[in-house]
Design an enzyme around this catalytic site. Structure first.
Site, PDB file in Angstrom:
ATOM      1  N   SER A  79      65.476  86.117  80.565  1.00 47.63           N
ATOM      2  CA  SER A  79      66.086  85.556  81.758  1.00 47.63           C
ATOM      3  C   SER A  79      67.084  84.440  81.389  1.00 47.63           C
ATOM      4  CB  SER A  79      64.996  85.079  82.717  1.00 47.63           C
ATOM      5  OG  SER A  79      65.499  84.865  84.010  1.00 47.63           O
TER       6      SER A  79
ATOM      7  N   ASP B  93      65.405  95.851  87.448  1.00 46.64           N
ATOM      8  CA  ASP B  93      65.361  94.388  87.536  1.00 46.64           C
ATOM      9  C   ASP B  93      65.818  93.949  88.923  1.00 46.64           C
ATOM     10  OD1 ASP B  93      65.570  91.642  87.205  1.00 46.64           O
ATOM     11  OD2 ASP B  93      66.755  91.742  85.370  1.00 46.64           O
TER      12      ASP B  93
ATOM     13  N   HIS C 141      62.171  92.992  85.640  1.00 46.81           N
ATOM     14  CA  HIS C 141      62.706  91.803  84.968  1.00 46.81           C
ATOM     15  C   HIS C 141      61.797  91.304  83.853  1.00 46.81           C
ATOM     16  CE1 HIS C 141      65.275  88.277  84.669  1.00 46.81           C
ATOM     17  NE2 HIS C 141      64.212  87.479  84.756  1.00 46.81           N
TER      18      HIS C 141
END
Length: 439
Positions: free
Chosen positions: A246, A340, A374
């Site tokens: 991230s 995601d 994600h």
């Protein structure tokens, strides 16, 4: 092997085994039941209580074969938290009884997670006190191998924890970064150290005396951390690697681009331009694309999606803020989940890959996984589809589908380890305690 037998009116001597009984959390186990009645319907029920007292559970219903056996590696689950053949399904589908709670190992070296596997007669959705299991086993899932040392780091501006494999080394070095929640997350560093890497789990905001909010990415901080790691006599130089998820992936890409100490960077589901916070490094300044908080989507049950907050990666504002990956001297591995829901990570990665190719660079590659969300992390633990985030007032949707996400984690983890060994040299060969199967 764990093997227990219990008396029961339907099965006098039911046998349940889970092997290995002690293992690293990223490794598979085998679950096998025998001495059941032919075609007997049973429930395999897994439970785990984390360090905050939150219980996670999963169940799957199976039918024994004509020999009275259930081999989870071959048998198909009829229902429960999953269906079909999925040897590690009970571990990947563990769900918290407390809504939107993420399973996160905090005491990495001191204790494992204990997962209890129980075998019940018939289909049992929620065991009651009257439900006596036919057999029960408990397995230990560790995030650090025996002998892995954790050293708190507070040196200069650098804050974090260093994980060193046992033995003299030297070991290839890695910096481990997580995302926008801040703080210090260590479980992946412990697992990487268990594979023979010297790993610095690095905090960069909201930890100790670091700033509580992330206003700027000062790359000199990450340069200082890289040089600190390389100075350790157990770390093999001349360069190190970095892995990030991230916001940590965004920073890892910048480190791989600008820092001469970085030979290999693994960037998982991150933007490839600066978002929310600008980058400063000596005379280099990359402006940030502001977050568009007005683009947050909240669904009918109050779950938050930030997918549109960074805007369209094809927008010209992202070109101005793009990390110039074509300048990277090391190697870049971009990892994305196509499901995601946090950001358009695949589009960002494709933009960076196209930019590298435009300048004739071949040191940038992409792994993309359909159905993965994600939170692509080391395999063997519950998939995190949504959870509370420290900076968010509502639970955040991360995305993904159970089986494709788990498959992606298993493949990504092997590829990341190979990538680091290819560009940093072989990881250390560790000697473990007898009967502890964690290699």
């Amino acid at each position: 092997m764990i093997s227990h037998r219990y008396s029961h009116k339907l099965a006098a001597m039911v046998h349940l085994s889970v092997t290995p009984e002690v293992s690293l959390a990223d490794l598979p186990v085998k679950i096998y039941a025998s001495d059941l009645a032919p075609s007997q319907l049973v429930t395999l029920y897994a439970s785990l209580t984390d360090e905050r007292g939150v219980k996670f559970v999963a169940r799957a219903f199976y039918q024994a074969n004509q020999n009275g056996e259930v081999d989870v590696a071959q048998a198909s689950a009829l229902g429960g938290n999953y269906t079909g053949v999925w040897p590690m399904g009970l571990f990947y589908t563990l769900k918290a009884e407390k809504m939107f709670h993420r399973l996160l190992k905090r005491d990495v070296t001191g204790s494992p997670f204990y997962v209890q596997i129980s075998l019940f007669n018939s289909a049992v959705v929620v065991p009651l006190p009257t439900h006596e299991p036919l057999a029960t086993c408990t397995v230990e899932r560790w995030y650090a191998a025996p002998g892995v040392e954790r050293i708190p780091i507070k040196s200069g501006k650098v804050r974090g924890a260093l994980f060193l494999p046992p033995g003299p080394g030297p070991f290839p070095g890695l910096i481990d970064l997580f995302g926008g929640a801040g703080g210090l997350i260590e479980f992946r560093a412990g697992l990487l150290a268990s594979k023979g890497f010297a790993v610095l789990a690095l905090a960069f905001f909201a930890y100790d005396d670091l700033p509580q909010t992330l206003e700027v990415i000062d790359l000199e901080y990450f340069e200082e951390a890289s040089r600190l790691l390389l100075k350790n006599p157990k770390v093999k130089g001349p360069k190190i690697g970095v892995i990030g998820l991230s916001k940590g992936a965004e920073i890892a890409l910048a480190m791989g681009t600008f820092l001469e100490e970085i030979a290999a960077a693994v960037c998982i589901n991150g933007a490839t331009s600066m978002n929310g916070a600008p980058l400063h490094f000596r005379d280099i300044n990359i402006p940030a694309v502001p977050y568009s908080t007005e683009a947050i989507l909240i669904n009918e049950i109050g779950l938050l999606s930030s997918f549109n907050v960074m805007g369209d990666p094809l927008d010209s504002v992202h070109e101005v803020s793009a990390i110039p990956v074509e300048k990277a001297q090391g190697h870049i591995l971009l990892v994305v989940g196509e499901a995601d829901q946090s950001l358009n990570s695949k589009m960002f990665a494709e933009m960076a890959l196209g930019r590298a190719k435009k300048f004739g660079r071949t040191n940038c590659s992409l792994l993309h996984y359909p159905g993965a969300g994600h939170m692509i992390e080391p395999p063997g633990s519950p998939t995190c589809f949504l959870s509370f985030l420290r900076v968010s007032p509502m639970p955040t949707i991360w995305g993904g589908e159970s089986k494709p996400h788990a498959k992606a984690e298993e493949h990504f983890w092997k590829e990341a380890l190979k990538f680091f060994e290819l560009h940093l040299g072989p990881a250390g060969k560790l000697c473990y305690e007898k009967n502890v199967q964690i290699s």
